[in-house]
Design an enzyme around this catalytic site. Structure first.
Site, PDB file in Angstrom:
ATOM      1  N   SER A  39      -3.745   4.940  -2.951  1.00 18.22           N
ATOM      2  CA  SER A  39      -4.164   5.806  -1.842  1.00 18.22           C
ATOM      3  C   SER A  39      -3.072   6.824  -1.557  1.00 18.22           C
ATOM      4  O   SER A  39      -1.878   6.530  -1.737  1.00 18.22           O
ATOM      5  CB  SER A  39      -4.388   4.969  -0.582  1.00 18.22           C
ATOM      6  OG  SER A  39      -4.603   5.808   0.538  1.00 18.22           O
ATOM      7  N   TYR A  69      -1.413  -1.076   5.486  1.00 15.33           N
ATOM      8  CA  TYR A  69      -2.296  -0.718   4.362  1.00 15.33           C
ATOM      9  C   TYR A  69      -1.571   0.236   3.406  1.00 15.33           C
ATOM     10  O   TYR A  69      -1.582   0.043   2.186  1.00 15.33           O
ATOM     11  CB  TYR A  69      -3.557  -0.068   4.932  1.00 15.33           C
ATOM     12  CG  TYR A  69      -4.433   0.656   3.947  1.00 15.33           C
ATOM     13  CD1 TYR A  69      -5.292  -0.038   3.096  1.00 15.33           C
ATOM     14  CD2 TYR A  69      -4.430   2.056   3.877  1.00 15.33           C
ATOM     15  CE1 TYR A  69      -6.106   0.637   2.203  1.00 15.33           C
ATOM     16  CE2 TYR A  69      -5.241   2.735   2.986  1.00 15.33           C
ATOM     17  CZ  TYR A  69      -6.084   2.017   2.149  1.00 15.33           C
ATOM     18  OH  TYR A  69      -6.883   2.694   1.269  1.00 15.33           O
TER      19      TYR A  69
HETATM   20  P1  NAP Z   1     -15.419   0.373   1.167  1.00 18.04           P
HETATM   21  O1  NAP Z   1     -16.541   1.348   1.218  1.00 18.04           O
HETATM   22  O2  NAP Z   1     -14.993  -0.343   2.394  1.00 18.04           O
HETATM   23  O3  NAP Z   1     -15.747  -0.702   0.000  1.00 18.04           O
HETATM   24  C1  NAP Z   1     -14.838  -1.732  -0.232  1.00 18.04           C
HETATM   25  C2  NAP Z   1     -15.254  -2.510  -1.455  1.00 18.04           C
HETATM   26  O4  NAP Z   1     -14.285  -3.535  -1.701  1.00 18.04           O
HETATM   27  C3  NAP Z   1     -16.593  -3.211  -1.300  1.00 18.04           C
HETATM   28  O5  NAP Z   1     -17.254  -3.203  -2.546  1.00 18.04           O
HETATM   29  C4  NAP Z   1     -16.189  -4.641  -0.926  1.00 18.04           C
HETATM   30  O6  NAP Z   1     -17.161  -5.609  -1.309  1.00 18.04           O
HETATM   31  C5  NAP Z   1     -14.934  -4.796  -1.760  1.00 18.04           C
HETATM   32  N1  NAP Z   1     -14.037  -5.831  -1.258  1.00 18.04           N
HETATM   33  C6  NAP Z   1     -13.368  -5.868  -0.085  1.00 18.04           C
HETATM   34  N2  NAP Z   1     -12.647  -6.982   0.009  1.00 18.04           N
HETATM   35  C7  NAP Z   1     -12.858  -7.677  -1.143  1.00 18.04           C
HETATM   36  C8  NAP Z   1     -12.394  -8.915  -1.642  1.00 18.04           C
HETATM   37  N3  NAP Z   1     -11.572  -9.718  -0.930  1.00 18.04           N
HETATM   38  N4  NAP Z   1     -12.820  -9.302  -2.873  1.00 18.04           N
HETATM   39  C9  NAP Z   1     -13.664  -8.532  -3.591  1.00 18.04           C
HETATM   40  N5  NAP Z   1     -14.136  -7.356  -3.164  1.00 18.04           N
HETATM   41  C10 NAP Z   1     -13.737  -6.936  -1.948  1.00 18.04           C
HETATM   42  O7  NAP Z   1     -14.094   1.071   0.629  1.00 18.04           O
HETATM   43  P2  NAP Z   1     -13.859   2.398  -0.248  1.00 18.04           P
HETATM   44  O8  NAP Z   1     -13.570   3.509   0.678  1.00 18.04           O
HETATM   45  O9  NAP Z   1     -14.893   2.549  -1.271  1.00 18.04           O
HETATM   46  O10 NAP Z   1     -12.465   2.001  -0.913  1.00 18.04           O
HETATM   47  C11 NAP Z   1     -12.361   1.552  -2.249  1.00 18.04           C
HETATM   48  C12 NAP Z   1     -10.897   1.584  -2.628  1.00 18.04           C
HETATM   49  O11 NAP Z   1     -10.401   2.921  -2.473  1.00 18.04           O
HETATM   50  C13 NAP Z   1     -10.011   0.697  -1.758  1.00 18.04           C
HETATM   51  O12 NAP Z   1      -9.008   0.094  -2.536  1.00 18.04           O
HETATM   52  C14 NAP Z   1      -9.388   1.674  -0.787  1.00 18.04           C
HETATM   53  O13 NAP Z   1      -8.159   1.228  -0.297  1.00 18.04           O
HETATM   54  C15 NAP Z   1      -9.236   2.911  -1.671  1.00 18.04           C
HETATM   55  N6  NAP Z   1      -9.136   4.154  -0.927  1.00 18.04           N
HETATM   56  C16 NAP Z   1     -10.137   4.573  -0.120  1.00 18.04           C
HETATM   57  C17 NAP Z   1      -9.978   5.771   0.583  1.00 18.04           C
HETATM   58  C18 NAP Z   1     -11.025   6.301   1.522  1.00 18.04           C
HETATM   59  O14 NAP Z   1     -10.725   7.267   2.244  1.00 18.04           O
HETATM   60  N7  NAP Z   1     -12.221   5.762   1.569  1.00 18.04           N
HETATM   61  C19 NAP Z   1      -8.811   6.527   0.436  1.00 18.04           C
HETATM   62  C20 NAP Z   1      -7.811   6.061  -0.410  1.00 18.04           C
HETATM   63  C21 NAP Z   1      -7.992   4.878  -1.091  1.00 18.04           C
HETATM   64  P3  NAP Z   1     -18.417  -6.025  -0.318  1.00 18.04           P
HETATM   65  O15 NAP Z   1     -19.348  -4.836  -0.303  1.00 18.04           O
HETATM   66  O16 NAP Z   1     -19.035  -7.203  -0.973  1.00 18.04           O
HETATM   67  O17 NAP Z   1     -17.823  -6.281   1.011  1.00 18.04           O
END
Ligand code: NAP
Length: 247
Positions: free
Chosen positions: A143, A157
């Site tokens: 991130s 985080y």
């Molecule tokens: P999201 O919409 O909240 O989705 C999170 C995903 O992770 C879901 O598929 C969830 O599964 C899964 N997950 C969470 N805890 C888990 C666990 N203990 N074991 C297995 N799966 C788990 O998040 P996102 O925004 O797509 O983020 C995805 C990645 O990108 C993350 O690593 C996040 O830190 C990174 N990121 C996001 C952003 C942003 O602005 N959105 C920015 C920088 C980095 P379930 O659906 O089954 O709960």
């Protein structure tokens, strides 16, 4: 039938992971891992099948070694993992460090760091040419927070993503001569459910600081991830790729 080029995405049920799985399925058979959102994961599998792709959904809590290892055994039955995207992640909620609960800190590191390390360890065992594998690619979804520090929101985080950056650099060097490339993508503010704990006003305020003037989309992040996985990126390893609109 055994598949030789499985593309595995942790946290593939929603958000960035789902966008990565959808795009990757145009080229690879895809394994979508999820924690609890079985409906969303299976809907995505059906969508991929409807477009002529191959996909499977597997449940695993990536922060629980036994659970992750069980899912990896199921993947071994499908075939050879060629790409691992360590995408599953949690934020541990919004708080200043002075108010941070140790339990939230532990949970963030359990999922974001321990989960990604154990998955990477298992991927290297399967991919490394030094261990009889055929090579492969590991991509960590870090991130922009690892660089910005995320004051007043989630330093906990951001720090977990700093650990992923360091792992990417170290592991890329460790396995560079074993046919395994290791890279990270560092998204900025991407429009997904990850931000649901922020108020719309706080999110709008934050988004207004982005030089490009808008949040990114999960599809825009997916393009970078799938490119890093592809042979087009054959000389790219140890790269921390910022996908954050200039932030
Ligand atoms: P999201 O919409 O909240 O989705 C999170 C995903 O992770 C879901 O598929 C969830 O599964 C899964 N997950 C969470 N805890 C888990 C666990 N203990 N074991 C297995 N799966 C788990 O998040 P996102 O925004 O797509 O983020 C995805 C990645 O990108 C993350 O690593 C996040 O830190 C990174 N990121 C996001 C952003 C942003 O602005 N959105 C920015 C920088 C980095 P379930 O659906 O089954 O709960």
């Amino acid at each position: 039938m055994r598949h030789e080029n499985l593309f595995v995405v942790t946290g593939g049920s929603r958000g960035i992971g789902a966008a990565v799985a959808r795009l990757a399925a145009k080229t690879y058979p895809v394994v979508i891992m999820y924690r609890e959102n079985a409906d969303a994961a299976h809907r995505l599998v059906h969508e991929i099948h409807a477009h002529g792709g191959q996909a499977w959904a597997l449940q695993a809590d990536v922060g629980d070694e036994a659970s992750l290892l069980r899912a990896l055994e199921q993947i071994d039955e499908l075939g050879q993992m060629a790409v691992l995207v360590n995408n599953a992640g949690v934020t541990g909620g919004v708080s200043r460090l002075a108010d941070l609960k140790a339990g939230n800190l532990s949970e963030v590191f359990r999922v974001n760091v321990v989960g990604a390390f154990v998955a990477a360890r298992e991927a290297v065992k399967r991919m490394s040419t030094a261990r009889g594998g055929k090579g492969g690619v590991i991509i960590n979804i870090s991130s922009g927070a690892s660089v910005l520090g995320s004051p007043n929101t989630w330093i906990h985080y951001a720090s977990s993503k700093g650990a992923l950056d360091t792992m990417t650099i170290g592991l890329s060097k460790e396995v560079a001569r074993e046919g395994v490339r290791v890279n990270a993508v560092r998204p900025g503010i991407i429009d997904t459910e990850l931000h649901q704990q922020r108020t719309p006003e706080a999110l709008e305020r934050f988004a207004s600081t982005i030089p490009m003037g808008r949040m990114g989309t999960a599809d825009e992040v997916a393009e970078s991830v799938v490119w890093l996985a592809s042979p087009a990126a054959s000389y790219v390893t140890g790269c921390l790729m910022d996908v954050r609109g200039g932030l």
